[in-house]
Design an enzyme around this catalytic site. Structure first.
Site, PDB file in Angstrom:
ATOM      1  CG  ASP A   9      -2.109   0.697   1.171  1.00 22.32           C
ATOM      2  OD1 ASP A   9      -2.246   1.235   0.044  1.00 22.32           O
ATOM      3  OD2 ASP A   9      -2.752   0.883   2.290  1.00 22.32           O
TER       4      ASP A   9
ATOM      5  CG  ASN B 206      -7.416  -2.531  -6.161  1.00 24.54           C
ATOM      6  OD1 ASN B 206      -6.617  -3.417  -5.942  1.00 24.54           O
ATOM      7  ND2 ASN B 206      -7.694  -1.653  -5.349  1.00 24.54           N
TER       8      ASN B 206
HETATM    9  C1  FPP Z   1      -1.993   0.263  -3.203  1.00 28.11           C
HETATM   10  O1  FPP Z   1      -1.703   1.569  -3.173  1.00 28.11           O
HETATM   11  C2  FPP Z   1      -1.546  -0.600  -4.353  1.00 28.11           C
HETATM   12  C3  FPP Z   1      -2.214  -1.092  -5.429  1.00 28.11           C
HETATM   13  C4  FPP Z   1      -3.620  -1.266  -5.439  1.00 28.11           C
HETATM   14  C5  FPP Z   1      -1.637  -1.916  -6.497  1.00 28.11           C
HETATM   15  C6  FPP Z   1      -0.339  -2.489  -6.130  1.00 28.11           C
HETATM   16  C7  FPP Z   1       0.579  -2.839  -7.287  1.00 28.11           C
HETATM   17  C8  FPP Z   1       2.092  -2.955  -7.108  1.00 28.11           C
HETATM   18  C9  FPP Z   1       2.621  -2.557  -6.224  1.00 28.11           C
HETATM   19  C10 FPP Z   1       2.806  -3.138  -8.369  1.00 28.11           C
HETATM   20  C11 FPP Z   1       2.328  -4.629  -8.659  1.00 28.11           C
HETATM   21  C12 FPP Z   1       3.321  -5.124  -9.486  1.00 28.11           C
HETATM   22  C13 FPP Z   1       3.158  -6.253 -10.372  1.00 28.11           C
HETATM   23  C14 FPP Z   1       4.318  -6.827 -10.650  1.00 28.11           C
HETATM   24  C15 FPP Z   1       1.754  -6.839 -10.634  1.00 28.11           C
HETATM   25  P1  FPP Z   1      -2.407   2.868  -3.454  1.00 28.11           P
HETATM   26  O2  FPP Z   1      -2.614   3.082  -4.847  1.00 28.11           O
HETATM   27  O3  FPP Z   1      -3.750   2.441  -2.962  1.00 28.11           O
HETATM   28  O4  FPP Z   1      -1.797   3.883  -2.697  1.00 28.11           O
HETATM   29  P2  FPP Z   1      -2.581   5.172  -2.053  1.00 28.11           P
HETATM   30  O5  FPP Z   1      -3.315   4.417  -0.870  1.00 28.11           O
HETATM   31  O6  FPP Z   1      -1.439   5.615  -1.343  1.00 28.11           O
HETATM   32  O7  FPP Z   1      -3.223   5.661  -2.996  1.00 28.11           O
END
Ligand code: FPP
Length: 258
Positions: free
Chosen positions: A35, A83
């Site tokens: 996250d 998501n």
């Molecule tokens: C949550 O952070 C993250 C996600 C929903 C996506 C996670 C994906 C990756 C780390 C890359 C994955 C890589 C591969 C190889 C599949 P957020 O966007 O919700 O962060 P925030 O809470 O700060 O907005």
């Protein structure tokens, strides 16, 4: 005065980065809620997708180090069933990430004997994502080292509902008796069944300061230890992982006993 505070901070950091004990137990199954990508990007005045891109590099670092340390399964929550509610451009970017990741990383996964697996409702993924995932699984299927298990379009409640339906059908078809349903039967119908002895999570890590489980491996986390860190996922690195493992090694797991 400033120097004094600087020194104090350095000392705290040193304590925080106490090395984990290589001779002590390492969690067999680590699951991570990655996250904070969006916030990382925002802090740098970059678009949210820049955070996801950097997050992909963190995935590489943590995969390498976990495998070197002796972790058996690393499950990463890359995309949840919730998501899809994000704006289309962000969803499209997140669906392209596995393609880029496997394109650039599979040779190293093969070299490091790491096997790719996926949990989630993969039928609902766009074709290019599904193809990349299927190919990575196929290319690494003979590897015998760590399992790199991506949760893609995964949701734990739906996983358990599907398992329940499958079991109900077995009972309806007289293949299974009602009295025979136990934890092992239930687990055999979960998406994590192929993880065998490592189906249960030992250590759940969540970055970014949020302290929630977010529909992630609800059954499998029944007895896991939780670790929450304020670090944002793109900033999480090998040292952060080792710090987390050092904390795990100080915990005393009782599994309901004394
Ligand atoms: C949550 O952070 C993250 C996600 C929903 C996506 C996670 C994906 C990756 C780390 C890359 C994955 C890589 C591969 C190889 C599949 P957020 O966007 O919700 O962060 P925030 O809470 O700060 O907005």
């Amino acid at each position: 005065m400033i120097n004094f505070f600087k020194k104090k901070k350095q000392k705290e950091n040193k304590i925080a980065s106490r090395p984990f004990d290589e001779m002590d137990e390492v969690p067999s199954h680590i699951a991570i809620i990655m996250d904070g990508n969006g916030r990382w990007a925002q802090k740098k005045f970059l678009p949210r997708i820049a955070g996801h891109k950097e997050g992909m590099n963190t995935v590489k670092k943590i995969t390498r180090r976990s495998s070197q340390i002796g972790v058996n399964v690393l499950t990463l929550y890359a995309f949840s069933t919730e998501n899809w509610r994000r704006p289309d451009p962000e969803v499209n970017f997140l669906m392209q990430l596995p393609v880029d990741f496997f394109d650039t990383f599979v040779p190293e996964l093969i070299k490091e004997n790491i096997k790719v697996q996926v949990i989630g409702f993969t039928d609902q993924l766009p074709l290019h994502t599904k193809k990349a995932v299927t190919k990575a699984i196929e290319d690494t299927k003979n590897n015998t080292g760590m399992i790199l298990n991506f949760a893609l379009n995964y949701g734990s409640r739906s996983e358990m509902l599907e398992a329940t339906k499958k079991i109900a059908k077995l009972v309806k078809d007289n293949t299974l008796k009602l009295e025979e349903i136990d934890e092992a039967i239930f687990e055999s119908q979960l998406m994590t069944a192929s993880l065998g002895d490592n189906q249960e999570v030992d250590y759940l890590i969540r970055t970014s300061g949020e302290e929630r489980i977010s529909n992630f491996l609800l059954w499998q986390n029944a007895y896991s230890e939780f670790y929450f860190t304020k670090e944002l996922w793109p900033d999480f690195n090998e040292q952060s992982l080792e710090n987390a493992i050092a904390v795990y090694q100080k915990r005393h797991r009782r599994f309901g006993g004394l």
